[in-house]
Design a protein around this motif. Structure first.
Motif, PDB file in Angstrom:
ATOM      1  N   ARG A 172      61.841  56.206  66.322  1.00  0.00           N
ATOM      2  CA  ARG A 172      61.332  55.040  65.578  1.00  0.00           C
ATOM      3  C   ARG A 172      59.936  55.280  64.991  1.00  0.00           C
ATOM      4  N   THR A 173      59.733  56.460  64.462  1.00  0.00           N
ATOM      5  CA  THR A 173      58.476  56.794  63.800  1.00  0.00           C
ATOM      6  C   THR A 173      58.763  57.042  62.328  1.00  0.00           C
ATOM      7  N   CYS A 174      57.867  56.603  61.470  1.00  0.00           N
ATOM      8  CA  CYS A 174      58.053  56.875  60.050  1.00  0.00           C
ATOM      9  C   CYS A 174      56.736  57.291  59.416  1.00  0.00           C
ATOM     10  N   ILE A 175      56.863  57.937  58.259  1.00  0.00           N
ATOM     11  CA  ILE A 175      55.696  58.514  57.589  1.00  0.00           C
ATOM     12  C   ILE A 175      55.566  57.961  56.183  1.00  0.00           C
ATOM     13  N   LEU A 176      54.341  57.587  55.853  1.00  0.00           N
ATOM     14  CA  LEU A 176      53.992  57.288  54.473  1.00  0.00           C
ATOM     15  C   LEU A 176      53.108  58.426  54.004  1.00  0.00           C
ATOM     16  N   LEU A 177      53.483  59.047  52.902  1.00  0.00           N
ATOM     17  CA  LEU A 177      52.717  60.185  52.415  1.00  0.00           C
ATOM     18  C   LEU A 177      51.981  59.787  51.135  1.00  0.00           C
ATOM     19  N   ILE A 178      50.659  59.814  51.213  1.00  0.00           N
ATOM     20  CA  ILE A 178      49.832  59.488  50.053  1.00  0.00           C
ATOM     21  C   ILE A 178      49.408  60.810  49.409  1.00  0.00           C
ATOM     22  N   SER A 179      49.948  61.096  48.228  1.00  0.00           N
ATOM     23  CA  SER A 179      49.681  62.383  47.575  1.00  0.00           C
ATOM     24  C   SER A 179      48.358  62.347  46.820  1.00  0.00           C
ATOM     25  N   LYS A 185      47.308  51.441  48.048  1.00  0.00           N
ATOM     26  CA  LYS A 185      46.719  50.507  49.015  1.00  0.00           C
ATOM     27  C   LYS A 185      47.644  49.318  49.230  1.00  0.00           C
ATOM     28  N   ARG A 186      48.216  48.807  48.132  1.00  0.00           N
ATOM     29  CA  ARG A 186      49.160  47.679  48.258  1.00  0.00           C
ATOM     30  C   ARG A 186      50.386  48.096  49.068  1.00  0.00           C
ATOM     31  N   ARG A 187      50.818  49.341  48.837  1.00  0.00           N
ATOM     32  CA  ARG A 187      51.970  49.876  49.570  1.00  0.00           C
ATOM     33  C   ARG A 187      51.679  49.941  51.066  1.00  0.00           C
ATOM     34  N   LEU A 188      50.490  50.412  51.424  1.00  0.00           N
ATOM     35  CA  LEU A 188      50.097  50.510  52.831  1.00  0.00           C
ATOM     36  C   LEU A 188      50.043  49.142  53.505  1.00  0.00           C
ATOM     37  N   VAL A 189      49.441  48.182  52.827  1.00  0.00           N
ATOM     38  CA  VAL A 189      49.303  46.838  53.404  1.00  0.00           C
ATOM     39  C   VAL A 189      50.681  46.199  53.587  1.00  0.00           C
ATOM     40  N   LYS A 190      51.564  46.349  52.568  1.00  0.00           N
ATOM     41  CA  LYS A 190      52.927  45.799  52.665  1.00  0.00           C
ATOM     42  C   LYS A 190      53.663  46.410  53.851  1.00  0.00           C
ATOM     43  N   GLY A 216      37.379  56.009  51.698  1.00  0.00           N
ATOM     44  CA  GLY A 216      37.921  54.664  51.478  1.00  0.00           C
ATOM     45  C   GLY A 216      39.293  54.491  52.107  1.00  0.00           C
ATOM     46  N   VAL A 217      40.131  55.543  51.977  1.00  0.00           N
ATOM     47  CA  VAL A 217      41.470  55.512  52.579  1.00  0.00           C
ATOM     48  C   VAL A 217      41.357  55.465  54.099  1.00  0.00           C
ATOM     49  N   GLN A 218      40.454  56.280  54.632  1.00  0.00           N
ATOM     50  CA  GLN A 218      40.242  56.337  56.081  1.00  0.00           C
ATOM     51  C   GLN A 218      39.853  54.960  56.625  1.00  0.00           C
ATOM     52  N   LYS A 219      38.939  54.300  55.937  1.00  0.00           N
ATOM     53  CA  LYS A 219      38.484  52.977  56.370  1.00  0.00           C
ATOM     54  C   LYS A 219      39.640  51.971  56.354  1.00  0.00           C
ATOM     55  N   LEU A 220      40.426  51.989  55.272  1.00  0.00           N
ATOM     56  CA  LEU A 220      41.549  51.056  55.153  1.00  0.00           C
ATOM     57  C   LEU A 220      42.602  51.299  56.231  1.00  0.00           C
ATOM     58  N   VAL A 221      43.035  52.566  56.355  1.00  0.00           N
ATOM     59  CA  VAL A 221      44.157  52.894  57.250  1.00  0.00           C
ATOM     60  C   VAL A 221      43.779  52.728  58.715  1.00  0.00           C
ATOM     61  N   VAL A 222      42.639  53.307  59.116  1.00  0.00           N
ATOM     62  CA  VAL A 222      42.286  53.353  60.535  1.00  0.00           C
ATOM     63  C   VAL A 222      41.606  52.063  60.996  1.00  0.00           C
ATOM     64  N   LEU A 223      40.577  51.641  60.280  1.00  0.00           N
ATOM     65  CA  LEU A 223      39.784  50.489  60.744  1.00  0.00           C
ATOM     66  C   LEU A 223      40.438  49.153  60.422  1.00  0.00           C
TER      67      LEU A 223
END
Length: 209
Positions: free
Chosen positions: A51-58, A69-74, A99-106
């Motif tokens: 039950r693990t999945c990956i989102l890959l941001i290229s 960012k919208r994709r990550l939040v959704k 910026g990505v680090q702050k959004l994803v982790v924090l």
């Protein structure tokens, strides 16, 4: 649509979003894991066992704007799975990484793993799949080779027979064979056992059939 909650992946397999077919990442995964492509995975790029999945941001996603960012939040709001975010951190995309680090982790509380290219991303996915195999083996109290044996491709004739059941495609057929081992045992399974393997809706169709 986010379909993450309904995907169950057989041990040793990876289900990839159709958009990655033919990519360098997919080519590097071939032969190392059992890679199956499917349409309709929604926001998710790769589903792994456990039950693990990956989102890959290229790199291209980062440079193109804020759509990722919208994709990550959704995904964070809609998914019941454990999400891992892999980001291509290259000389071109490096400036966007903090910026990505702050959004994803924090802000979203998800796991973030930077990679230099798609080759590194494929190595990471292979390691995660191997980890799932080892964890499953420990849970069963069996030796570490059991999971690998179960992940071997099934006999083509048996696989084709199972896919004639309404609602059963290749992925569900592999799951059923992994769990029950033979068509004979599958025929004798009750609806609860089937549900544990493929979920309630598919289990009911199989049981009725």
């Amino acid at each position: 649509p986010v379909t993450a909650g309904s995907v169950v992946v057989p041990l040793g397999h990876v289900i990839g979003n159709e958009k990655w077919r033919g990519s360098e990442l997919a080519q590097r995964l071939q032969g190392k894991v059992r890679l199956i492509f499917e349409d309709g995975l929604g926001l998710v790029d790769f589903h792994l066992p456990n039950r693990t999945c990956i989102l890959l941001i290229s790199e291209a996603d980062l440079v193109a704007g804020d759509e990722f960012k919208r994709r990550l939040v959704k995904f964070r709001n809609a998914s019941s799975l454990r999400g891992i975010v892999i980001v291509e951190k290259t000389p071109i995309s490096d400036q966007y990484y903090p910026g990505v680090q702050k959004l994803v982790v924090l802000e979203l509380g998800m796991v973030l793993l930077p990679v230099a290219n798609q080759g590194e991303a494929s190595q990471l996915i292979i390691q995660l799949v191997s980890f799932c195999v080892r964890e499953q083996s420990r849970e069963r109290g069996s030796n570490p080779f059991v999971g690998r044996q179960r992940a071997r491709p099934a006999e083509p004739a048996v696989l084709q027979a199972l896919q004639r059941i309404p609602g059963v495609g290749r992925t569900k057929a592999l799951l059923l064979l992994q769990r029950f081992g033979s068509i004979h045992r599958l025929c004798n399974a009750d609806s609860q056992e089937l549900e544990q393997a493929v979920g309630q809706t598919a289990a009911q169709q199989i049981y009725t059939f």
